[in-house]
Design a protein around this motif. Sequence first.
Motif, PDB file in Angstrom:
ATOM      1  N   SER A  89      -1.559   5.768  -0.799  1.00 13.33           N
ATOM      2  CA  SER A  89      -1.315   4.848  -1.918  1.00 13.33           C
ATOM      3  C   SER A  89      -0.746   3.507  -1.459  1.00 13.33           C
ATOM      4  CB  SER A  89      -0.339   5.477  -2.912  1.00 13.33           C
ATOM      5  OG  SER A  89      -0.858   6.684  -3.392  1.00 13.33           O
ATOM      6  N   LEU A  90      -0.171   3.483  -0.274  1.00 14.20           N
ATOM      7  CA  LEU A  90       0.478   2.271   0.235  1.00 14.20           C
ATOM      8  C   LEU A  90      -0.339   1.547   1.304  1.00 14.20           C
ATOM      9  CD1 LEU A  90       4.036   3.796   0.593  1.00 14.20           C
ATOM     10  CD2 LEU A  90       3.413   1.988  -1.007  1.00 14.20           C
ATOM     11  N   LYS A  91      -1.570   1.948   1.531  1.00 12.11           N
ATOM     12  CA  LYS A  91      -2.376   1.379   2.619  1.00 12.11           C
ATOM     13  C   LYS A  91      -2.551  -0.134   2.520  1.00 12.11           C
ATOM     14  CE  LYS A  91      -5.091   5.245   4.230  1.00 12.11           C
ATOM     15  NZ  LYS A  91      -6.403   5.852   4.281  1.00 12.11           N
ATOM     16  N   HIS A  92      -2.417  -0.690   1.340  1.00 12.65           N
ATOM     17  CA  HIS A  92      -2.592  -2.131   1.162  1.00 12.65           C
ATOM     18  C   HIS A  92      -1.397  -2.934   1.673  1.00 12.65           C
ATOM     19  CE1 HIS A  92      -0.295  -0.910  -2.394  1.00 12.65           C
ATOM     20  NE2 HIS A  92       0.137  -2.160  -2.456  1.00 12.65           N
ATOM     21  N   ARG A  93      -0.323  -2.266   2.030  1.00 17.63           N
ATOM     22  CA  ARG A  93       0.905  -2.935   2.479  1.00 17.63           C
ATOM     23  C   ARG A  93       0.937  -3.004   4.010  1.00 17.63           C
ATOM     24  NH1 ARG A  93       4.805  -3.442  -1.476  1.00 17.63           N
ATOM     25  NH2 ARG A  93       6.418  -3.428   0.119  1.00 17.63           N
ATOM     26  N   PRO A  94       1.534  -4.068   4.561  1.00 13.70           N
ATOM     27  CA  PRO A  94       1.541  -4.219   6.025  1.00 13.70           C
ATOM     28  C   PRO A  94       2.353  -3.147   6.766  1.00 13.70           C
ATOM     29  CG  PRO A  94       2.719  -6.043   4.969  1.00 13.70           C
ATOM     30  CD  PRO A  94       2.116  -5.211   3.883  1.00 13.70           C
ATOM     31  N   ASN A  95       3.408  -2.621   6.153  1.00  8.17           N
ATOM     32  CA  ASN A  95       4.244  -1.600   6.798  1.00  8.17           C
ATOM     33  C   ASN A  95       4.091  -0.263   6.089  1.00  8.17           C
ATOM     34  OD1 ASN A  95       5.362  -3.463   8.625  1.00  8.17           O
ATOM     35  ND2 ASN A  95       6.786  -4.156   7.057  1.00  8.17           N
ATOM     36  N   HIS A 100       5.395   9.631  -8.398  1.00 12.13           N
ATOM     37  CA  HIS A 100       4.904   8.484  -9.175  1.00 12.13           C
ATOM     38  C   HIS A 100       6.061   7.581  -9.605  1.00 12.13           C
ATOM     39  CE1 HIS A 100       3.644   6.527 -13.001  1.00 12.13           C
ATOM     40  NE2 HIS A 100       2.686   6.133 -12.184  1.00 12.13           N
ATOM     41  N   GLN A 101       7.158   8.155 -10.065  1.00 14.58           N
ATOM     42  CA  GLN A 101       8.309   7.358 -10.488  1.00 14.58           C
ATOM     43  C   GLN A 101       8.905   6.564  -9.321  1.00 14.58           C
ATOM     44  OE1 GLN A 101       9.432   6.673 -13.538  1.00 14.58           O
ATOM     45  NE2 GLN A 101       7.640   7.811 -14.217  1.00 14.58           N
ATOM     46  N   VAL A 102       9.008   7.205  -8.167  1.00 13.95           N
ATOM     47  CA  VAL A 102       9.536   6.515  -6.980  1.00 13.95           C
ATOM     48  C   VAL A 102       8.603   5.367  -6.587  1.00 13.95           C
ATOM     49  CG1 VAL A 102      10.005   6.800  -4.509  1.00 13.95           C
ATOM     50  CG2 VAL A 102      10.851   8.488  -6.140  1.00 13.95           C
ATOM     51  N   LEU A 103       7.315   5.641  -6.555  1.00 17.10           N
ATOM     52  CA  LEU A 103       6.345   4.594  -6.216  1.00 17.10           C
ATOM     53  C   LEU A 103       6.354   3.464  -7.243  1.00 17.10           C
ATOM     54  CD1 LEU A 103       3.216   6.505  -4.916  1.00 17.10           C
ATOM     55  CD2 LEU A 103       4.492   4.745  -3.697  1.00 17.10           C
ATOM     56  N   LYS A 104       6.496   3.811  -8.511  1.00 19.93           N
ATOM     57  CA  LYS A 104       6.477   2.812  -9.583  1.00 19.93           C
ATOM     58  C   LYS A 104       7.618   1.809  -9.422  1.00 19.93           C
ATOM     59  CE  LYS A 104       6.130   2.870 -14.611  1.00 19.93           C
ATOM     60  NZ  LYS A 104       6.177   3.789 -15.759  1.00 19.93           N
ATOM     61  N   ARG A 105       8.792   2.308  -9.019  1.00 16.23           N
ATOM     62  CA  ARG A 105       9.928   1.407  -8.780  1.00 16.23           C
ATOM     63  C   ARG A 105       9.713   0.559  -7.527  1.00 16.23           C
ATOM     64  NH1 ARG A 105      12.966   5.973 -10.440  1.00 16.23           N
ATOM     65  NH2 ARG A 105      13.281   6.542  -8.274  1.00 16.23           N
ATOM     66  N   ASP A 137       6.519  -0.065  -5.794  1.00 17.19           N
ATOM     67  CA  ASP A 137       5.296  -0.873  -5.816  1.00 17.19           C
ATOM     68  C   ASP A 137       4.395  -0.360  -6.944  1.00 17.19           C
ATOM     69  OD1 ASP A 137       2.804  -2.037  -5.393  1.00 17.19           O
ATOM     70  OD2 ASP A 137       2.869  -1.808  -3.218  1.00 17.19           O
ATOM     71  N   PRO A 138       4.385  -1.054  -8.083  1.00 18.71           N
ATOM     72  CA  PRO A 138       3.584  -0.583  -9.226  1.00 18.71           C
ATOM     73  C   PRO A 138       2.100  -0.401  -8.902  1.00 18.71           C
ATOM     74  CG  PRO A 138       5.094  -2.300  -9.917  1.00 18.71           C
ATOM     75  CD  PRO A 138       5.175  -2.235  -8.426  1.00 18.71           C
ATOM     76  N   ALA A 139       1.542  -1.231  -8.037  1.00 17.93           N
ATOM     77  CA  ALA A 139       0.126  -1.089  -7.671  1.00 17.93           C
ATOM     78  C   ALA A 139      -0.097   0.229  -6.928  1.00 17.93           C
ATOM     79  CB  ALA A 139      -0.329  -2.259  -6.814  1.00 17.93           C
ATOM     80  N   ALA A 140       0.794   0.574  -6.037  1.00 16.10           N
ATOM     81  CA  ALA A 140       0.688   1.832  -5.303  1.00 16.10           C
ATOM     82  C   ALA A 140       0.834   3.018  -6.248  1.00 16.10           C
ATOM     83  CB  ALA A 140       1.740   1.906  -4.198  1.00 16.10           C
ATOM     84  N   ALA A 141       1.694   2.884  -7.255  1.00 15.31           N
ATOM     85  CA  ALA A 141       1.877   3.950  -8.240  1.00 15.31           C
ATOM     86  C   ALA A 141       0.590   4.180  -9.026  1.00 15.31           C
ATOM     87  CB  ALA A 141       3.023   3.613  -9.183  1.00 15.31           C
ATOM     88  N   THR A 142      -0.112   3.107  -9.342  1.00 15.28           N
ATOM     89  CA  THR A 142      -1.379   3.221 -10.058  1.00 15.28           C
ATOM     90  C   THR A 142      -2.422   3.925  -9.198  1.00 15.28           C
ATOM     91  OG1 THR A 142      -0.866   1.197 -11.266  1.00 15.28           O
ATOM     92  CG2 THR A 142      -3.163   1.912 -11.260  1.00 15.28           C
ATOM     93  N   VAL A 143      -2.495   3.566  -7.929  1.00 13.66           N
ATOM     94  CA  VAL A 143      -3.428   4.218  -7.008  1.00 13.66           C
ATOM     95  C   VAL A 143      -3.081   5.705  -6.882  1.00 13.66           C
ATOM     96  CG1 VAL A 143      -4.178   4.334  -4.595  1.00 13.66           C
ATOM     97  CG2 VAL A 143      -3.912   2.117  -5.711  1.00 13.66           C
ATOM     98  N   TYR A 144      -1.809   6.001  -6.749  1.00  8.74           N
ATOM     99  CA  TYR A 144      -1.360   7.387  -6.613  1.00  8.74           C
ATOM    100  C   TYR A 144      -1.774   8.210  -7.832  1.00  8.74           C
ATOM    101  CZ  TYR A 144       1.731  11.329  -5.651  1.00  8.74           C
ATOM    102  OH  TYR A 144       2.221  12.580  -5.396  1.00  8.74           O
TER     103      TYR A 144
END
Length: 136
Positions: free
Chosen positions: A73-79, A114-119, A121-128
């Motif tokens: 879900s976080l692949k779009h982020r550099p780290n 999902h809640q952790v991701l939403k806080r 990176d909302p985009a990553a939460a949507t992908v998840y």
Amino acid sequence: MVCIYCGQKTQIVNSRAQKRSQSTWRRHHCPNCGATFTTQERIDLAASVLFVGKDGREYPFIRETLLQSLYDSLKHRPNALTEALDLTDTVINQLLPHINQAGLPRDVVVQVAHQVLKRFDPAAATVYLAYYPFKK
């Protein structure tokens, strides 16, 4: 614990509970060879927690599976990898109160992740959520 260098019994000279990672840090000293080393002790979730899948079957809870789902879900982020590792620890810490005799239901794991991701990176939460939908 035995010394990693000579195999003799060691003494614990310092020990600290790590609240964020639900682990214990220990400094060991070997009176035989004089070596000092550090260990990190944490709960073996795979051996002590059952994950209850969509189909109702029980599986060992595998931390790396959660890590992989967060990383995807976080692949779009550099780290992405570093952030996924940190978020995995956060999700697990928030899941610990939900563990009971019946196991850890899939929907609980997905909701907490999902809640952790939403806080974070909302985009990553949507992908998840696209890959791991849950019943509200």
